[in-house]
Design a protein around this motif. Structure first.
Motif, PDB file in Angstrom:
ATOM      1  N   SER A  58      40.189  45.390  53.078  1.00 51.74           N
ATOM      2  CA  SER A  58      39.478  44.811  54.225  1.00 51.74           C
ATOM      3  C   SER A  58      38.006  44.523  53.907  1.00 51.74           C
ATOM      4  O   SER A  58      37.221  44.203  54.799  1.00 51.74           O
ATOM      5  N   VAL A  59      37.654  44.676  52.614  1.00 51.60           N
ATOM      6  CA  VAL A  59      36.273  44.390  52.197  1.00 51.60           C
ATOM      7  C   VAL A  59      36.239  43.014  51.531  1.00 51.60           C
ATOM      8  O   VAL A  59      37.035  42.720  50.637  1.00 51.60           O
ATOM      9  N   THR A  60      35.343  42.166  51.987  1.00 51.86           N
ATOM     10  CA  THR A  60      35.198  40.829  51.391  1.00 51.86           C
ATOM     11  C   THR A  60      33.788  40.652  50.834  1.00 51.86           C
ATOM     12  O   THR A  60      32.804  40.952  51.504  1.00 51.86           O
ATOM     13  N   VAL A  61      33.745  40.176  49.599  1.00 53.26           N
ATOM     14  CA  VAL A  61      32.477  39.929  48.915  1.00 53.26           C
ATOM     15  C   VAL A  61      32.267  38.418  48.858  1.00 53.26           C
ATOM     16  O   VAL A  61      33.124  37.687  48.363  1.00 53.26           O
ATOM     17  N   VAL A  62      31.137  37.962  49.384  1.00 52.95           N
ATOM     18  CA  VAL A  62      30.841  36.524  49.396  1.00 52.95           C
ATOM     19  C   VAL A  62      29.789  36.211  48.342  1.00 52.95           C
ATOM     20  O   VAL A  62      28.722  36.831  48.314  1.00 52.95           O
ATOM     21  N   ALA A  90      33.675  42.751  42.487  1.00 47.36           N
ATOM     22  CA  ALA A  90      34.747  42.600  43.489  1.00 47.36           C
ATOM     23  C   ALA A  90      36.100  42.953  42.878  1.00 47.36           C
ATOM     24  O   ALA A  90      36.881  43.708  43.476  1.00 47.36           O
ATOM     25  N   GLU A  91      36.365  42.406  41.695  1.00 48.20           N
ATOM     26  CA  GLU A  91      37.687  42.624  41.085  1.00 48.20           C
ATOM     27  C   GLU A  91      37.903  44.093  40.715  1.00 48.20           C
ATOM     28  O   GLU A  91      38.990  44.643  40.934  1.00 48.20           O
ATOM     29  N   SER A  92      36.877  44.750  40.171  1.00 47.79           N
ATOM     30  CA  SER A  92      37.059  46.140  39.725  1.00 47.79           C
ATOM     31  C   SER A  92      37.242  47.094  40.915  1.00 47.79           C
ATOM     32  O   SER A  92      37.771  48.194  40.764  1.00 47.79           O
ATOM     33  N   ASN A  93      36.796  46.656  42.107  1.00 42.81           N
ATOM     34  CA  ASN A  93      36.961  47.505  43.296  1.00 42.81           C
ATOM     35  C   ASN A  93      38.100  47.039  44.203  1.00 42.81           C
ATOM     36  O   ASN A  93      38.272  47.577  45.302  1.00 42.81           O
ATOM     37  N   ASN A  94      38.842  46.011  43.728  1.00 41.02           N
ATOM     38  CA  ASN A  94      39.943  45.434  44.523  1.00 41.02           C
ATOM     39  C   ASN A  94      39.492  44.868  45.869  1.00 41.02           C
ATOM     40  O   ASN A  94      40.226  44.911  46.854  1.00 41.02           O
ATOM     41  N   GLU A 126      24.705  36.247  37.619  1.00 42.21           N
ATOM     42  CA  GLU A 126      24.971  36.993  38.862  1.00 42.21           C
ATOM     43  C   GLU A 126      26.397  36.744  39.359  1.00 42.21           C
ATOM     44  O   GLU A 126      27.073  37.670  39.807  1.00 42.21           O
ATOM     45  N   ILE A 127      26.846  35.508  39.286  1.00 46.79           N
ATOM     46  CA  ILE A 127      28.218  35.190  39.729  1.00 46.79           C
ATOM     47  C   ILE A 127      29.223  36.025  38.930  1.00 46.79           C
ATOM     48  O   ILE A 127      30.167  36.595  39.479  1.00 46.79           O
ATOM     49  N   LYS A 128      28.991  36.097  37.617  1.00 46.00           N
ATOM     50  CA  LYS A 128      29.916  36.885  36.775  1.00 46.00           C
ATOM     51  C   LYS A 128      29.896  38.349  37.199  1.00 46.00           C
ATOM     52  O   LYS A 128      30.938  39.003  37.285  1.00 46.00           O
ATOM     53  N   ALA A 129      28.697  38.886  37.469  1.00 47.23           N
ATOM     54  CA  ALA A 129      28.579  40.307  37.858  1.00 47.23           C
ATOM     55  C   ALA A 129      29.232  40.552  39.223  1.00 47.23           C
ATOM     56  O   ALA A 129      29.909  41.571  39.424  1.00 47.23           O
ATOM     57  N   ILE A 130      29.048  39.628  40.157  1.00 49.78           N
ATOM     58  CA  ILE A 130      29.643  39.781  41.502  1.00 49.78           C
ATOM     59  C   ILE A 130      31.170  39.736  41.392  1.00 49.78           C
ATOM     60  O   ILE A 130      31.877  40.531  41.999  1.00 49.78           O
ATOM     61  N   LYS A 131      31.666  38.816  40.588  1.00 54.10           N
ATOM     62  CA  LYS A 131      33.124  38.678  40.420  1.00 54.10           C
ATOM     63  C   LYS A 131      33.709  39.981  39.844  1.00 54.10           C
ATOM     64  O   LYS A 131      34.707  40.510  40.345  1.00 54.10           O
ATOM     65  N   GLU A 132      33.044  40.494  38.818  1.00 49.24           N
ATOM     66  CA  GLU A 132      33.533  41.729  38.181  1.00 49.24           C
ATOM     67  C   GLU A 132      33.482  42.900  39.174  1.00 49.24           C
ATOM     68  O   GLU A 132      34.408  43.713  39.249  1.00 49.24           O
ATOM     69  N   ILE A 134      33.487  29.545  37.532  1.00 48.48           N
ATOM     70  CA  ILE A 134      33.772  30.971  37.328  1.00 48.48           C
ATOM     71  C   ILE A 134      34.697  31.545  38.398  1.00 48.48           C
ATOM     72  O   ILE A 134      35.560  32.373  38.125  1.00 48.48           O
ATOM     73  N   VAL A 135      34.507  31.099  39.630  1.00 51.76           N
ATOM     74  CA  VAL A 135      35.200  31.704  40.774  1.00 51.76           C
ATOM     75  C   VAL A 135      36.068  30.649  41.464  1.00 51.76           C
ATOM     76  O   VAL A 135      35.658  29.492  41.596  1.00 51.76           O
ATOM     77  N   GLU A 136      37.244  31.068  41.909  1.00 54.66           N
ATOM     78  CA  GLU A 136      38.121  30.141  42.629  1.00 54.66           C
ATOM     79  C   GLU A 136      37.517  29.837  44.004  1.00 54.66           C
ATOM     80  O   GLU A 136      37.191  30.770  44.759  1.00 54.66           O
TER      81      GLU A 136
END
Ligand code: SF4
Length: 337
Positions: free
Chosen positions: A81-85, A102-106, A94-100, A237-239
């Motif tokens: 239920s957590v969404t990262v924008v 979000a993904e590492s925390n599901n 920064e985009i790469k770090a944000i993506k990682e 980088i991000v869909e």
């Protein structure tokens, strides 16, 4: 003592150079970067005003306290239920770090780019200036004047300009040979027999995925102009999500983490449905105003980074002024520790 520092304008995807003026170490103004290849000594008003965020940046927020608050919220939340924008306001790193993160925390990762998407083969600025016919979707001359300048040059060289707008009057309409107030699909259908291989479609909006499919189906070059400096880099980088996908995701979100974006200004959603909104932002915007927690981050003037401009060129920029504020990447490291 006055100092002039070169950097990139962060205010749209055209990728203009800009000079920042410092007086006795303080940022006091901007002026155009004469030798920059993209804008050759011109910046639009948005670009000239791009230091406003730095001049009004958040002060007096204890970052350790707010990061602790964020960690507490995340620990008690269900990851689904957590969404990262993220957005095109974030640089490539920064985009790469944000993506990682979000993904590492599901967590869900959301990136919305005004209904636009990535195009593999985009026109160059020279293609626009050299085109024999330009199909302009949006008021490019007013909203993206440094691309508008290329359209004017093409017109001076004999190009025909066909312009689509949402209102009856626009600056672009003033130089157009033919003007339209229809949908994107109807505009392109009406001009089907005029479009050929030497034409370029330049656009800064579409209303739907069908509009994008239509533009892609036309056999000429196209040039999407994004409203944010690194939207093209983020798209690599991000869909990207459509507006409908964003709405559905927000409906199912309990904790919303917004990294340097103003989603409340861009998406017409009832954000009171979300239990906690957490903004990571350098200065106030409509999203920080409705946020439960605001974590201050560096402005682009206070860090090194890179943006990918609308043409697909990666452009690096370096720190104009040092500061103790944490960068987004440093904040993410704290959240991960
Ligand atoms: S056209 Fe875009 S990149 Fe260039 S100065 Fe204006 S806002 Fe900045």
């Amino acid at each position: 003592m006055l100092e002039i520092k070169h950097t990139l304008c962060p205010s749209c995807s055209v990728g203009c150079g800009i000079n920042v003026v410092l007086k006795e170490g303080n940022v006091v103004g901007t002026f155009p970067y004469k030798r920059h290849p993209v804008n050759s000594g011109k910046n639009c008003l948005n670009g000239r005003n791009s230091i406003e965020c730095y001049l009004n940046k958040f002060e007096d927020i204890n970052v350790d306290d707010v990061v602790a608050d964020v960690l507490k919220e995340l620990k008690s939340a269900d990851a689904s239920s957590v969404t990262v924008v993220c957005s095109g306001n974030n640089d490539v790193e920064e985009i790469k770090a944000i993506k990682e993160f979000a993904e590492s925390n599901n967590f869900n990762l959301a990136f919305y780019a005004d209904n636009l998407k990535n195009f593999d083969d985009v026109a160059t600025y020279d293609d626009v200036a050299d085109a024999s016919k330009i199909f302009v979707i949006g008021d490019l001359l007013f909203e993206n004047p440094l691309i508008g300048r290329r359209i004017v040059h093409a017109k001076q060289n004999g190009a025909k300009i066909y312009a689509l707008g949402k209102t009856e009057k626009s600056v672009t309409f003033n130089i157009a040979d033919e003007t339209f107030n229809t949908s994107v699909v109807d505009f392109l259908d009406a001009n089907d027999s005029n479009i050929d291989e030497s034409s370029v479609i330049v656009f800064n909006y579409v209303d739907s995925a069908e509009d994008l499919d239509k533009i892609e189906s036309i056999g000429c070059k196209s040039f999407p102009v994004f409203s944010k400096s690194n939207s093209k880099g983020a798209l690599d980088i991000v869909e990207v999500k459509s507006l409908d996908e964003m709405m559905e995701l927000l409906e199912n979100t309990k904790v919303l983490l917004v990294f340097n974006d103003d989603i409340a200004d861009e998406i017409d959603f009832d954000f009171t449905k979300i239990s906690k909104i957490i903004s990571f932002a350098p200065c106030e915007n409509n999203t920080t105003k409705i946020s439960d927690i605001v974590v201050p981050i560096k402005t682009w003037l206070e860090k090194d980074g890179s943006f990918v401009n609308a043409m697909g060129d990666t452009q690096t920029f370096t720190t104009v002024i040092d500061s103790d504020v944490l960068s987004e990447i440093e904040v993410i490291e704290k959240l991960n520790s």
